[in-house]
Design a protein around this motif. Structure first.
Motif, PDB file in Angstrom:
ATOM      1  N   SER A 144      14.833   1.888  -3.599  1.00 45.75           N
ATOM      2  CA  SER A 144      14.831   2.596  -2.320  1.00 45.75           C
ATOM      3  C   SER A 144      13.436   2.647  -1.709  1.00 45.75           C
ATOM      4  N   THR A 145      12.417   2.856  -2.546  1.00 44.16           N
ATOM      5  CA  THR A 145      11.037   2.909  -2.056  1.00 44.16           C
ATOM      6  C   THR A 145      10.608   1.570  -1.492  1.00 44.16           C
ATOM      7  N   LYS A 180      12.187  -8.071  -0.779  1.00 45.72           N
ATOM      8  CA  LYS A 180      12.059  -9.058  -1.859  1.00 45.72           C
ATOM      9  C   LYS A 180      11.802  -8.358  -3.184  1.00 45.72           C
ATOM     10  N   ASP A 181      10.887  -7.368  -3.173  1.00 43.70           N
ATOM     11  CA  ASP A 181      10.597  -6.617  -4.392  1.00 43.70           C
ATOM     12  C   ASP A 181      11.783  -5.742  -4.795  1.00 43.70           C
ATOM     13  N   ALA A 182      12.445  -5.143  -3.799  1.00 46.32           N
ATOM     14  CA  ALA A 182      13.623  -4.322  -4.087  1.00 46.32           C
ATOM     15  C   ALA A 182      14.708  -5.160  -4.756  1.00 46.32           C
ATOM     16  N   LYS A 220       0.819  -1.218   0.000  1.00 44.08           N
ATOM     17  CA  LYS A 220       0.000   0.000   0.000  1.00 44.08           C
ATOM     18  C   LYS A 220       0.850   1.265   0.000  1.00 44.08           C
ATOM     19  N   ASN A 221       1.842   1.343   0.895  1.00 44.49           N
ATOM     20  CA  ASN A 221       2.663   2.553   0.996  1.00 44.49           C
ATOM     21  C   ASN A 221       3.461   2.805  -0.277  1.00 44.49           C
ATOM     22  N   SER A 222       4.080   1.750  -0.790  1.00 43.31           N
ATOM     23  CA  SER A 222       4.846   1.895  -2.024  1.00 43.31           C
ATOM     24  C   SER A 222       3.924   2.258  -3.190  1.00 43.31           C
ATOM     25  N   ARG A 223       2.754   1.603  -3.224  1.00 44.86           N
ATOM     26  CA  ARG A 223       1.795   1.869  -4.304  1.00 44.86           C
ATOM     27  C   ARG A 223       1.343   3.325  -4.309  1.00 44.86           C
TER      28      ARG A 223
END
Length: 412
Positions: free
Chosen positions: A96-97, A105-107, A37-40
């Protein structure tokens, strides 16, 4: 300010718009499957290149303010003949986000896409990636990856900033035995990195200094006034130079994070182990729910001539608020901290205000309002937004009561 200027003027006959579209296509491809949610929310706020460029400028300024100006210049420097942001900036902002929101994992996936695309990471790309791995205790592979990418930085001829080094060494200390930490240091030094240029090195000289901590610790905790449970806990917490290194680094990082620090404060924290050990004893009493013992340890610290720093006060104040019996003492220490020119962080002053508000009686509410007034009179205005962040998860009625108390004084 010229140093923070990222957007450039394009030369004639250069297809700037195509370059911008290409960068935005990369960004959209990297973020299309984001579920956090925050990254989105952050990614959705970047709808075009101008918005992305504005985020890059903001990131540049933040890095510059954090003593990462060289890293910022390297990350956002356009390639020769180009006038838009470099591709590495797109990948790094996404990495970084994700990392800062706990999605290592996504980073990591984005980093691997970056390498596969032939884009070379910068020092800050690695720093963001390492920082993300260094707080991921859920995966046993995280420490391996963090070490791998630190060594990869060195192989690329980069000189890591102190922060990824400290993040990594703290993580290794928590995750692996001392021997593994020593092996890693040998690898680092074999690749030509001198640890002496860091503010907080872990080397033979520093180990000698840390042995002083052990001697001070033994002198203090074996006094007749120290509780037996606390003695055992403190001994286990600093029975090796490695564990003391971790304790020292935690205090060092907390001082930096709270902003209650200057060069003298840092040097004092690094060279005078007495404050560290006294703080540990105070913290140990609070861990066992012994507020009286914590206060007596604090008074003993003052009597011995040792000045508590903001980390000491934070530990003491937040610990005392756990027991309503010591709420008055927590309030007194909070004001004392401010009188000494130290600014309490949101978690610290919110804990005191919340404890008063939770009493639920008119007298406690009035005393809480008086406390807020005194804080404001001393030039410290509680940050309502930061307080709401601290209070997340509390019952709505509790949050409303606390914020009504604070806002009534801020409006007045």
């Amino acid at each position: 300010m010229a140093d923070t200027q990222v957007k450039l003027t394009s030369p004639p006959n250069f297809c700037v718009e195509d370059s911008k579209k290409h960068l935005m296509n990369i960004f959209e491809d990297l973020t299309k499957d984001c579920e956090d949610k925050n990254s989105r929310n952050f990614f959705d706020s970047i709808r075009d290149y101008d918005a992305f460029n504005a985020s890059a400028i903001q990131m540049f300024c933040t890095m510059a303010d954090s003593d990462l100006l060289d890293e910022a210049r390297e990350l956002f420097k356009p390639l020769s003949g180009e006038v838009t942001l470099p591709q590495v900036a797109v990948f790094t902002i996404v990495i970084s986000t994700y990392a800062s929101n706990g999605n290592i994992k996504d980073a990591h996936k984005v980093y691997q896409q970056m390498i596969a695309s032939g884009v070379t990471p910068t020092a800050y790309t690695y720093a963001a990636l390492i920082a993300g791995f260094a707080v991921d205790f859920s995966n046993s592979d995280s420490v391996r990856y963090a070490k791998k990418y630190f060594l990869e930085m060195l192989d690329r001829g980069m000189k890591p900033h102190s922060q990824p080094y400290m993040n990594l060494m703290t993580f290794i200390a928590y995750q692996e035995p001392e021997e593994e930490g020593n092996k890693f240091l040998e690898q680092v030094q074999a690749k030509g990195l001198s640890l002496d240029h860091y503010d907080f090195p872990y080397n033979e000289v520093h180990r000698t200094e840390q042995m002083k901590v052990i001697r001070i610790c033994n002198d203090l905790i074996f006094s007749n006034t120290i509780d037996k449970d606390v003695q055992k806990y403190v001994l286990r917490s600093c029975d090796s130079a490695w564990k003391i290194f971790v304790l020292s680094m935690n205090m060092h990082n907390a001082l930096l994070e709270d902003g209650n620090v200057n060069e003298d404060t840092i040097q004092h924290a690094l060279t005078d182990p007495s404050v560290l050990i006294h703080t540990l004893v105070i913290e140990s009493y609070l861990k066992f729910g012994k507020g009286k013992g914590a206060l007596e340890a604090y008074w003993g610290m003052l009597a011995a001539g040792f000045a508590p720093n903001s980390y000491t006060y934070t530990v003491l104040i937040k610990g005392l608020t756990a027991d309503p019996v010591f709420l008055g003492d927590a309030k007194k220490c909070l004001l004392e901290m401010m009188e000494k020119g130290m600014r309490p962080n949101a978690g610290t002053y919110t804990a005191v205000i919340e404890s008063f508000a939770k009493q639920g009686d008119k007298g406690s509410e009035e005393e809480c309002k008086e406390l807020v007034e005194v804080m404001i009179s001393k030039g410290f205005v509680p940050n309502a937004k930061a307080m709401r962040e601290v209070l997340k998860g509390r019952p709505k009625a509790t949050i409303r009561r606390i914020m009504n108390i604070v806002l009534s004084k801020l409006k007045g």
